[in-house]
Motif scaffolding. Sequence first.
Motif, PDB file in Angstrom:
ATOM      1  N   ALA A 168     -73.900 -56.709  49.788  1.00  0.00           N
ATOM      2  CA  ALA A 168     -74.026 -58.186  49.535  1.00  0.00           C
ATOM      3  C   ALA A 168     -75.382 -58.851  50.362  1.00  0.00           C
ATOM      4  CB  ALA A 168     -72.695 -58.853  50.231  1.00  0.00           C
ATOM      5  N   MET A 169     -75.537 -58.482  51.431  1.00  0.00           N
ATOM      6  CA  MET A 169     -76.569 -59.050  52.181  1.00  0.00           C
ATOM      7  C   MET A 169     -77.910 -58.811  51.493  1.00  0.00           C
ATOM      8  SD  MET A 169     -74.868 -60.875  54.769  1.00  0.00           S
ATOM      9  CE  MET A 169     -75.961 -61.057  56.222  1.00  0.00           C
ATOM     10  N   GLY A 170     -78.029 -57.628  51.182  1.00  0.00           N
ATOM     11  CA  GLY A 170     -79.388 -57.070  50.525  1.00  0.00           C
ATOM     12  C   GLY A 170     -79.632 -57.789  49.152  1.00  0.00           C
ATOM     13  N   SER A 171     -78.514 -57.945  48.489  1.00  0.00           N
ATOM     14  CA  SER A 171     -78.520 -58.514  47.103  1.00  0.00           C
ATOM     15  C   SER A 171     -78.415 -59.978  46.922  1.00  0.00           C
ATOM     16  CB  SER A 171     -77.353 -57.865  46.082  1.00  0.00           C
ATOM     17  OG  SER A 171     -76.192 -58.272  46.501  1.00  0.00           O
ATOM     18  N   GLY A 172     -77.692 -60.558  47.869  1.00  0.00           N
ATOM     19  CA  GLY A 172     -77.325 -62.162  47.933  1.00  0.00           C
ATOM     20  C   GLY A 172     -76.338 -62.391  46.768  1.00  0.00           C
ATOM     21  N   ALA A 173     -75.877 -61.451  46.204  1.00  0.00           N
ATOM     22  CA  ALA A 173     -74.841 -61.804  45.229  1.00  0.00           C
ATOM     23  C   ALA A 173     -73.511 -62.294  45.819  1.00  0.00           C
ATOM     24  CB  ALA A 173     -74.387 -60.314  44.560  1.00  0.00           C
ATOM     25  N   PRO A 174     -72.768 -63.382  45.269  1.00  0.00           N
ATOM     26  CA  PRO A 174     -71.724 -63.772  45.657  1.00  0.00           C
ATOM     27  C   PRO A 174     -70.511 -62.754  45.835  1.00  0.00           C
ATOM     28  CG  PRO A 174     -72.586 -65.268  43.826  1.00  0.00           C
ATOM     29  CD  PRO A 174     -73.179 -63.772  43.958  1.00  0.00           C
ATOM     30  N   CYS A 175     -69.675 -62.893  47.020  1.00  0.00           N
ATOM     31  CA  CYS A 175     -68.580 -61.864  46.994  1.00  0.00           C
ATOM     32  C   CYS A 175     -67.311 -62.589  46.750  1.00  0.00           C
ATOM     33  CB  CYS A 175     -68.472 -61.584  48.601  1.00  0.00           C
ATOM     34  SG  CYS A 175     -69.712 -60.811  49.288  1.00  0.00           S
ATOM     35  N   ILE A 176     -66.471 -62.023  45.945  1.00  0.00           N
ATOM     36  CA  ILE A 176     -65.081 -62.436  45.757  1.00  0.00           C
ATOM     37  C   ILE A 176     -64.153 -61.597  46.166  1.00  0.00           C
ATOM     38  CG2 ILE A 176     -63.719 -63.111  43.510  1.00  0.00           C
ATOM     39  CD1 ILE A 176     -66.358 -64.451  43.564  1.00  0.00           C
ATOM     40  N   PRO A 177     -63.592 -62.076  47.194  1.00  0.00           N
ATOM     41  CA  PRO A 177     -62.368 -61.384  48.021  1.00  0.00           C
ATOM     42  C   PRO A 177     -61.234 -61.467  46.758  1.00  0.00           C
ATOM     43  CG  PRO A 177     -63.130 -63.122  49.345  1.00  0.00           C
ATOM     44  CD  PRO A 177     -63.767 -63.487  47.931  1.00  0.00           C
ATOM     45  N   VAL A 178     -60.522 -59.983  46.778  1.00  0.00           N
ATOM     46  CA  VAL A 178     -59.348 -60.063  46.004  1.00  0.00           C
ATOM     47  C   VAL A 178     -58.242 -59.428  46.860  1.00  0.00           C
ATOM     48  CG1 VAL A 178     -58.601 -59.033  43.633  1.00  0.00           C
ATOM     49  CG2 VAL A 178     -61.104 -59.423  44.146  1.00  0.00           C
ATOM     50  N   SER A 179     -57.019 -60.247  46.727  1.00  0.00           N
ATOM     51  CA  SER A 179     -56.009 -59.675  47.351  1.00  0.00           C
ATOM     52  C   SER A 179     -54.860 -58.990  46.290  1.00  0.00           C
ATOM     53  CB  SER A 179     -55.230 -60.659  48.011  1.00  0.00           C
ATOM     54  OG  SER A 179     -55.969 -61.469  49.070  1.00  0.00           O
ATOM     55  N   ILE A 180     -54.658 -57.943  46.340  1.00  0.00           N
ATOM     56  CA  ILE A 180     -53.570 -57.061  45.475  1.00  0.00           C
ATOM     57  C   ILE A 180     -52.380 -56.796  45.986  1.00  0.00           C
ATOM     58  CG2 ILE A 180     -53.310 -54.947  44.013  1.00  0.00           C
ATOM     59  CD1 ILE A 180     -56.341 -55.024  43.852  1.00  0.00           C
ATOM     60  N   HIS A 181     -51.264 -57.271  45.848  1.00  0.00           N
ATOM     61  CA  HIS A 181     -50.093 -56.533  46.351  1.00  0.00           C
ATOM     62  C   HIS A 181     -48.966 -56.294  45.485  1.00  0.00           C
ATOM     63  CE1 HIS A 181     -47.543 -60.255  46.608  1.00  0.00           C
ATOM     64  NE2 HIS A 181     -48.759 -61.139  46.711  1.00  0.00           N
ATOM     65  N   GLY A 182     -48.091 -55.390  45.569  1.00  0.00           N
ATOM     66  CA  GLY A 182     -46.948 -55.139  44.479  1.00  0.00           C
ATOM     67  C   GLY A 182     -47.319 -53.809  44.091  1.00  0.00           C
ATOM     68  N   THR A 183     -48.379 -53.329  43.694  1.00  0.00           N
ATOM     69  CA  THR A 183     -48.876 -52.012  43.253  1.00  0.00           C
ATOM     70  C   THR A 183     -48.296 -50.986  44.205  1.00  0.00           C
ATOM     71  OG1 THR A 183     -51.029 -52.321  44.041  1.00  0.00           O
ATOM     72  CG2 THR A 183     -50.788 -52.755  41.687  1.00  0.00           C
ATOM     73  N   GLU A 184     -48.125 -51.277  45.328  1.00  0.00           N
ATOM     74  CA  GLU A 184     -47.842 -50.445  46.511  1.00  0.00           C
ATOM     75  C   GLU A 184     -46.277 -49.729  46.266  1.00  0.00           C
ATOM     76  OE1 GLU A 184     -46.328 -54.011  48.068  1.00  0.00           O
ATOM     77  OE2 GLU A 184     -48.352 -53.401  47.192  1.00  0.00           O
ATOM     78  N   SER A 185     -45.654 -50.813  45.614  1.00  0.00           N
ATOM     79  CA  SER A 185     -44.138 -50.286  45.303  1.00  0.00           C
ATOM     80  C   SER A 185     -44.158 -49.819  44.068  1.00  0.00           C
ATOM     81  CB  SER A 185     -43.222 -51.585  45.650  1.00  0.00           C
ATOM     82  OG  SER A 185     -43.475 -52.638  44.737  1.00  0.00           O
ATOM     83  N   ILE A 186     -45.097 -50.304  43.024  1.00  0.00           N
ATOM     84  CA  ILE A 186     -44.971 -49.743  41.672  1.00  0.00           C
ATOM     85  C   ILE A 186     -45.227 -48.464  41.718  1.00  0.00           C
ATOM     86  CG2 ILE A 186     -45.851 -49.963  39.297  1.00  0.00           C
ATOM     87  CD1 ILE A 186     -46.165 -53.058  40.086  1.00  0.00           C
ATOM     88  N   GLN A 187     -46.486 -47.851  42.487  1.00  0.00           N
ATOM     89  CA  GLN A 187     -46.669 -46.616  42.486  1.00  0.00           C
ATOM     90  C   GLN A 187     -47.362 -46.411  43.742  1.00  0.00           C
ATOM     91  OE1 GLN A 187     -50.149 -44.991  40.148  1.00  0.00           O
ATOM     92  NE2 GLN A 187     -48.994 -43.212  39.584  1.00  0.00           N
ATOM     93  N   GLY A 188     -46.581 -45.660  44.708  1.00  0.00           N
ATOM     94  CA  GLY A 188     -47.245 -45.499  46.090  1.00  0.00           C
ATOM     95  C   GLY A 188     -48.130 -44.282  46.274  1.00  0.00           C
ATOM     96  N   LYS A 189     -49.047 -44.439  47.513  1.00  0.00           N
ATOM     97  CA  LYS A 189     -49.978 -43.222  47.609  1.00  0.00           C
ATOM     98  C   LYS A 189     -49.206 -41.854  47.687  1.00  0.00           C
ATOM     99  CE  LYS A 189     -53.844 -42.077  50.503  1.00  0.00           C
ATOM    100  NZ  LYS A 189     -54.730 -42.450  51.661  1.00  0.00           N
ATOM    101  N   GLY A 190     -49.982 -40.979  46.869  1.00  0.00           N
ATOM    102  CA  GLY A 190     -49.272 -39.646  46.876  1.00  0.00           C
ATOM    103  C   GLY A 190     -48.031 -39.187  45.896  1.00  0.00           C
ATOM    104  N   SER A 191     -47.978 -40.316  45.260  1.00  0.00           N
ATOM    105  CA  SER A 191     -46.719 -40.108  44.233  1.00  0.00           C
ATOM    106  C   SER A 191     -47.320 -40.499  42.926  1.00  0.00           C
ATOM    107  CB  SER A 191     -45.805 -41.585  44.491  1.00  0.00           C
ATOM    108  OG  SER A 191     -44.688 -41.407  43.361  1.00  0.00           O
ATOM    109  N   LEU A 192     -46.707 -39.765  41.637  1.00  0.00           N
ATOM    110  CA  LEU A 192     -46.944 -39.801  40.376  1.00  0.00           C
ATOM    111  C   LEU A 192     -45.913 -40.933  39.904  1.00  0.00           C
ATOM    112  CD1 LEU A 192     -47.678 -36.136  39.342  1.00  0.00           C
ATOM    113  CD2 LEU A 192     -49.457 -38.011  39.857  1.00  0.00           C
ATOM    114  N   ARG A 193     -44.807 -41.124  40.342  1.00  0.00           N
ATOM    115  CA  ARG A 193     -43.839 -42.026  39.806  1.00  0.00           C
ATOM    116  C   ARG A 193     -44.331 -43.310  39.541  1.00  0.00           C
ATOM    117  NH1 ARG A 193     -38.579 -40.547  39.123  1.00  0.00           N
ATOM    118  NH2 ARG A 193     -38.788 -38.685  40.513  1.00  0.00           N
ATOM    119  N   ILE A 194     -44.016 -44.046  38.531  1.00  0.00           N
ATOM    120  CA  ILE A 194     -44.282 -45.365  38.439  1.00  0.00           C
ATOM    121  C   ILE A 194     -43.009 -45.903  38.326  1.00  0.00           C
ATOM    122  CG2 ILE A 194     -45.380 -47.119  36.819  1.00  0.00           C
ATOM    123  CD1 ILE A 194     -47.704 -45.162  36.212  1.00  0.00           C
TER     124      ILE A 194
END
Length: 240
Positions: A168-194
């Motif tokens: 970001a500092m080297g390119s000068g491109a705008p940073c777009i922060p993105v907040s994601i939640h809900g996917t952790e309960s739809i498919q948790g880490k280490g699980s195939l189940r959706i």
Amino acid sequence: MIPFFIFITTMVVTGIPTAILFIPWCALTGNVLPLYKGTRFMLSSSCWMAGVRFHVEGRELIPKDRACIFMANHVSNLDPPALVSLIPGRTSAFMKRSLMQLPILGTGFRQGDFIAVDRSGSPADAEASVAAAKHVLAKGVHMTTFVEGTRSPDGRMLSFKKGPFYLAMGSGAPCIPVSIHGTESIQGKGSLRIHPGTAHVLFHPPIDPAGFATREDLMQAVRAAIASGLPEWMSTQEPS
């Protein structure tokens, strides 16, 4: 496990024709857009068929005339399909080198300007990845990165990697922060189940790297923005 098998089946049914038609087309014409749009359709339809819905806010804040760096937290394997299908325009991303070397898929990733990264910790490898990402941004293609570098095991934010902020500092491109939640309960880490459900994706206003004296200051601003869009329990950093 039924939603997972529906997800995979939809990926195969839509992905094979996409690869057969558009990877050769891109090789012949240099036009990657049909392949990219086909991939987006594959990802979004696979999520939809598996019962995953997305509640999206803030896309109107994304600049329409500049390539941006999307910086998101990471809690599930569903996060990359979600972002690629939701980000306006075309985005590249950092990807494990082993995935870039897969037959057929690796060709498609390379045609899409995805960037191979190693987890060796080598400064030379990191500099090469950042240089490649600058070249992609200069072409007008967005970059998407999960700034924690790996999925959180329990949904709480991890410490951020420095590489995206060098970019970001080297390119000068705008940073777009993105907040994601809900996917952790739809498919948790280490699980195939959706589990069918709704994932929430919030795009925050762009942050101009030029307004920060150091990478650390920029990192803190991006972290604060991402945390502001998460439930309180997720915005607390997991102990190291």
